[in-house]
Design an enzyme around this catalytic site. Sequence first.
Site, mmCIF file in Angstrom:
data_model
loop_
_atom_site.group_PDB
_atom_site.id
_atom_site.type_symbol
_atom_site.label_atom_id
_atom_site.label_comp_id
_atom_site.label_asym_id
_atom_site.label_seq_id
_atom_site.Cartn_x
_atom_site.Cartn_y
_atom_site.Cartn_z
ATOM 1 N N LYS A 93 0.830 -1.210 0.000
ATOM 2 C CA LYS A 93 0.000 0.000 0.000
ATOM 3 C C LYS A 93 0.861 1.255 0.000
ATOM 4 O O LYS A 93 1.868 1.334 0.702
ATOM 5 C CB LYS A 93 -0.898 0.026 1.244
ATOM 6 C CG LYS A 93 -2.041 -0.987 1.220
ATOM 7 C CD LYS A 93 -2.915 -0.793 2.455
ATOM 8 C CE LYS A 93 -3.876 -1.957 2.665
ATOM 9 N NZ LYS A 93 -5.016 -1.958 1.743
ATOM 10 N N GLY A 226 -13.810 -5.036 5.772
ATOM 11 C CA GLY A 226 -14.741 -5.611 6.743
ATOM 12 C C GLY A 226 -15.075 -7.079 6.515
ATOM 13 O O GLY A 226 -15.915 -7.625 7.223
ATOM 14 N N GLY A 247 -8.406 -8.249 5.151
ATOM 15 C CA GLY A 247 -7.389 -7.546 5.925
ATOM 16 C C GLY A 247 -7.239 -8.142 7.298
ATOM 17 O O GLY A 247 -6.673 -9.223 7.476
#
Lengths: 306, 196
Positions: A93, A226, A247
């Site tokens: 990222k 989520g 994640g």
Amino acid sequence: MLLGIDERRERVRACRRGFEVKVGLAKMLKRGVILDVTTAEQAKIAEDAGAVAVMALERVPADIRREGGVARMASIDRIRAIRAAVTIPVMAKARIGHTAEARVLEALEVDFIDESEVLTPADHEHHIAKFNFRVPFVCGARNLGEALRRIAEGAALIRTKGEAGTGDVSEAVRHLRRIRRELRELFTASQDELVQRARELEAPLELVQEVWQEGALPVPNFAAGGIATPADAALAIELGAEAVFVGSGVFHSDDPEKTAAAIVKAVARPSDAANLLAASGESGTPMAGSAVHTLEERELLAVRGS
Amino acid sequence: MTAAGHPRPGVLALQGAVEPHVACFRALGADCVEVRDAGALRDVTHLVLPGGESTTIARLSALFGLDAAILEGYRAGRLALFGVCAGAILTGVDDGVRPRRWGLLDARFERNAYGTQLSSTRRRVELTPSARAGGSASFVGAFIRAPRIVAFGADVRVLGSSNGEPVLVEGPRILAATFHPELSGELRVHRRLLAL
């Protein structure tokens, strides 16, 4: 100094160069699970469980939420250690708008860069000019206009933003449903409405026309934010996501190996109830998480970058 | 072949780029089955093992008993195969490097032989005369984190090469490509599969 006309022509032409090969890798990841990892050991667990790629991070989103501070690109040593541990693609990222972090990641030869709202944004107006890079980018989007703006900047893959680090899938569901509905509405529009549609979507007419013509985004669309259980992942696929990013859901569960393998199994056959039952039974206990509606406005990540 | 003698193509659809192959078969006028379990494989005569992540496809194929069913169908002469990129890796001879290979094609594939995604590229593929099928002698193919064919046996023929390296090969009732003809609108390899 202003650029000459020839230089401008060349730069505009260069924007789409290599785009097919970038989107090509995104297509190869379809029906896959991409797992956030912070160590070489976690990366190995992800690969053994059948993940199609890993996302190298300094901290998973749930820990970023809890610990606060500025969230940046992962350290070089960490990314190198993760890459050395696996043979599957490694993503990392960069902060929204942080062109220099992206250059570092490209020089490190990561396989994909996620320009991510999970990290602290570096630029509150602009995203990275992604077509200037040879490495492909994935970006988050909550709606069709946002997705098309990111594609216009050169993103080769779109994912929902969801609300990362919560274990609450409802925002990812909202974004998937919204993009699906907006694609349907655009597909059924008549051609003479497209300029106005482009204006409403705040997206380039050229891309709006392409979506109208094909009935789909020009790049794959994955789900993120989520997803914590095999059933969450299957729900995202049913709603049109072509793969899922997970994640905190795996490494904040009580048994990462089992949870990762179970999510991979569910995504392979998401509408097969018997398979989903088996995967759900084999999964670890999911992260406790926090419901999105209990978060303060300033705690929301999905509103970053638009 | 089915009783009617019509080829019945399928694509292994556990993970990877399935749709482009379905579109190729549709363009050739053939209905295509997406294979996710051994039951769906029973009706299939020609199967594409698509591009994707070879470690993932290998793991899921074993999990759902599809690897054994594919091996059995191929060895019994009921099933012709076309492995693409990750799928090609699976068809090859096991070299001790994961994923474990199925040993259907007498060829060795080196995974990620060219490096990371930054080495992914479009390159010209030159076809041998027999593979041209009356069409062009070459086309541009996408090589995405591609494997390389490092060795192959006497019953394997090279049908296409790029920069002097074999990239499209054929064994007995089996094709393998290290690149993605399905992403270039190239139909000749799929047509050749259906004729096997």
